[in-house]
Write a protein that holds these residues in place. Sequence first.
Motif, PDB file in Angstrom:
ATOM      1  N   LEU A 113     -13.596 -17.998 -65.740  1.00 21.49           N
ATOM      2  CA  LEU A 113     -15.056 -18.013 -65.652  1.00 21.49           C
ATOM      3  C   LEU A 113     -15.700 -18.912 -66.699  1.00 21.49           C
ATOM      4  O   LEU A 113     -16.893 -19.204 -66.611  1.00 21.49           O
ATOM      5  CB  LEU A 113     -15.605 -16.590 -65.725  1.00 21.49           C
ATOM      6  N   ARG A 114     -14.927 -19.397 -67.654  1.00 21.33           N
ATOM      7  CA  ARG A 114     -15.478 -20.376 -68.601  1.00 21.33           C
ATOM      8  C   ARG A 114     -15.905 -21.653 -67.889  1.00 21.33           C
ATOM      9  O   ARG A 114     -16.719 -22.417 -68.409  1.00 21.33           O
ATOM     10  CB  ARG A 114     -14.461 -20.682 -69.699  1.00 21.33           C
ATOM     11  N   HIS A 115     -15.361 -21.887 -66.697  1.00 22.69           N
ATOM     12  CA  HIS A 115     -15.776 -23.054 -65.909  1.00 22.69           C
ATOM     13  C   HIS A 115     -17.203 -22.888 -65.379  1.00 22.69           C
ATOM     14  O   HIS A 115     -17.741 -23.810 -64.767  1.00 22.69           O
ATOM     15  CB  HIS A 115     -14.803 -23.305 -64.763  1.00 22.69           C
ATOM     16  N   ALA A 116     -17.801 -21.739 -65.610  1.00 24.89           N
ATOM     17  CA  ALA A 116     -19.191 -21.499 -65.207  1.00 24.89           C
ATOM     18  C   ALA A 116     -20.148 -21.607 -66.389  1.00 24.89           C
ATOM     19  O   ALA A 116     -21.320 -21.253 -66.261  1.00 24.89           O
ATOM     20  CB  ALA A 116     -19.317 -20.131 -64.551  1.00 24.89           C
ATOM     21  N   ASP A 117     -19.678 -22.101 -67.529  1.00 26.89           N
ATOM     22  CA  ASP A 117     -20.565 -22.229 -68.697  1.00 26.89           C
ATOM     23  C   ASP A 117     -21.790 -23.080 -68.377  1.00 26.89           C
ATOM     24  O   ASP A 117     -22.905 -22.759 -68.780  1.00 26.89           O
ATOM     25  CB  ASP A 117     -19.809 -22.811 -69.898  1.00 26.89           C
ATOM     26  N   GLY A 118     -21.593 -24.163 -67.630  1.00 27.02           N
ATOM     27  CA  GLY A 118     -22.721 -25.010 -67.228  1.00 27.02           C
ATOM     28  C   GLY A 118     -23.691 -24.263 -66.327  1.00 27.02           C
ATOM     29  O   GLY A 118     -24.901 -24.486 -66.382  1.00 27.02           O
ATOM     30  N   SER A 119     -23.163 -23.383 -65.512  1.00 23.56           N
ATOM     31  CA  SER A 119     -24.007 -22.574 -64.629  1.00 23.56           C
ATOM     32  C   SER A 119     -24.887 -21.641 -65.444  1.00 23.56           C
ATOM     33  O   SER A 119     -26.079 -21.474 -65.151  1.00 23.56           O
ATOM     34  CB  SER A 119     -23.137 -21.748 -63.680  1.00 23.56           C
ATOM     35  N   LEU A 120     -24.295 -21.024 -66.462  1.00 26.21           N
ATOM     36  CA  LEU A 120     -25.057 -20.126 -67.331  1.00 26.21           C
ATOM     37  C   LEU A 120     -26.147 -20.890 -68.074  1.00 26.21           C
ATOM     38  O   LEU A 120     -27.267 -20.395 -68.222  1.00 26.21           O
ATOM     39  CB  LEU A 120     -24.124 -19.432 -68.320  1.00 26.21           C
ATOM     40  N   ALA A 121     -25.832 -22.104 -68.514  1.00 26.96           N
ATOM     41  CA  ALA A 121     -26.832 -22.917 -69.206  1.00 26.96           C
ATOM     42  C   ALA A 121     -27.989 -23.251 -68.270  1.00 26.96           C
ATOM     43  O   ALA A 121     -29.164 -23.188 -68.657  1.00 26.96           O
ATOM     44  CB  ALA A 121     -26.192 -24.196 -69.745  1.00 26.96           C
ATOM     45  N   ARG A 122     -27.670 -23.583 -67.017  1.00 31.09           N
ATOM     46  CA  ARG A 122     -28.717 -23.894 -66.029  1.00 31.09           C
ATOM     47  C   ARG A 122     -29.584 -22.672 -65.760  1.00 31.09           C
ATOM     48  O   ARG A 122     -30.765 -22.774 -65.493  1.00 31.09           O
ATOM     49  CB  ARG A 122     -28.095 -24.351 -64.706  1.00 31.09           C
ATOM     50  N   SER A 123     -28.967 -21.497 -65.791  1.00 34.72           N
ATOM     51  CA  SER A 123     -29.675 -20.266 -65.455  1.00 34.72           C
ATOM     52  C   SER A 123     -30.422 -19.656 -66.631  1.00 34.72           C
ATOM     53  O   SER A 123     -31.118 -18.667 -66.458  1.00 34.72           O
ATOM     54  CB  SER A 123     -28.694 -19.235 -64.892  1.00 34.72           C
ATOM     55  N   ALA A 124     -30.290 -20.239 -67.806  1.00 34.13           N
ATOM     56  CA  ALA A 124     -30.945 -19.677 -68.991  1.00 34.13           C
ATOM     57  C   ALA A 124     -32.451 -19.558 -68.787  1.00 34.13           C
ATOM     58  O   ALA A 124     -33.085 -18.651 -69.328  1.00 34.13           O
ATOM     59  CB  ALA A 124     -30.640 -20.535 -70.215  1.00 34.13           C
ATOM     60  N   ARG A 125     -33.020 -20.429 -67.968  1.00 31.92           N
ATOM     61  CA  ARG A 125     -34.470 -20.371 -67.731  1.00 31.92           C
ATOM     62  C   ARG A 125     -34.890 -19.107 -66.985  1.00 31.92           C
ATOM     63  O   ARG A 125     -36.051 -18.756 -66.950  1.00 31.92           O
ATOM     64  CB  ARG A 125     -34.937 -21.621 -66.992  1.00 31.92           C
ATOM     65  N   HIS A 126     -33.913 -18.410 -66.376  1.00 31.20           N
ATOM     66  CA  HIS A 126     -34.209 -17.177 -65.634  1.00 31.20           C
ATOM     67  C   HIS A 126     -33.965 -15.925 -66.481  1.00 31.20           C
ATOM     68  O   HIS A 126     -34.032 -14.815 -65.975  1.00 31.20           O
ATOM     69  CB  HIS A 126     -33.341 -17.088 -64.370  1.00 31.20           C
ATOM     70  N   ALA A 127     -33.685 -16.128 -67.762  1.00 29.46           N
ATOM     71  CA  ALA A 127     -33.293 -15.011 -68.628  1.00 29.46           C
ATOM     72  C   ALA A 127     -34.348 -13.918 -68.698  1.00 29.46           C
ATOM     73  O   ALA A 127     -34.025 -12.761 -68.896  1.00 29.46           O
ATOM     74  CB  ALA A 127     -32.966 -15.518 -70.032  1.00 29.46           C
ATOM     75  N   GLY A 128     -35.611 -14.243 -68.514  1.00 29.11           N
ATOM     76  CA  GLY A 128     -36.669 -13.247 -68.617  1.00 29.11           C
ATOM     77  C   GLY A 128     -36.912 -12.469 -67.341  1.00 29.11           C
ATOM     78  O   GLY A 128     -37.718 -11.564 -67.314  1.00 29.11           O
ATOM     79  N   THR A 129     -36.197 -12.816 -66.266  1.00 28.55           N
ATOM     80  CA  THR A 129     -36.386 -12.135 -64.994  1.00 28.55           C
ATOM     81  C   THR A 129     -35.986 -10.671 -65.122  1.00 28.55           C
ATOM     82  O   THR A 129     -34.943 -10.345 -65.667  1.00 28.55           O
ATOM     83  CB  THR A 129     -35.529 -12.809 -63.898  1.00 28.55           C
TER      84      THR A 129
END
Length: 197
Positions: free
Chosen positions: A123-139
Amino acid sequence: MHELAAGVAHFQRDVFPAKAGLFARLATTHRPHTLFIGCSDARVVPELITQQEPGELFVIRTAGNLVPAYAPGDEGVGASIEYAVAALGVSSVVVCGHSACGAMTALAEGHDLTDLPAVARWLRHADGSLARSARHAGTDAAADRVGALIRDNVGAQLANLATHPSVARGLAAGTLALHGWVYDIPTGTVEDFARAA
């Protein structure tokens, strides 16, 4: 195992004879038009969703539909991508995420993966995905966070895919197109969106 044996018997008795000509051609010809990269999830069946015959899709299935960025020495997913693009000459690549993805749910909700060390490493291959999704952190809603990560993950994996030399050459030559999809299991709908690098 009984279900599998019964399925093979049904295939040999009822399905294969009706498609004998197709299978005779496929014995000597392998020309899929699309590389389909989807999740290993048993609920996501590329040929069923796309209604393609045997031989039309070259399929890679990984947990979370993850595509590691190109790295010399990568001989797993990278080898399959290279073969599909450079040897088989597919003209399209689809990265398909899906609703209720266990890998994306684990990441979005911060599940403890201590007892699943290989999964945690993958799942470390999803690190970029998590970075992209950081803008949704307040949801507030967990489902919204998971859904956003599923979509962001498809975009991140398309970006990773473009780092592979065979893919980069195909994109530069205009012989290859990349597509991002999200399949919704309960409705059967497929969201198609443009490549987001």
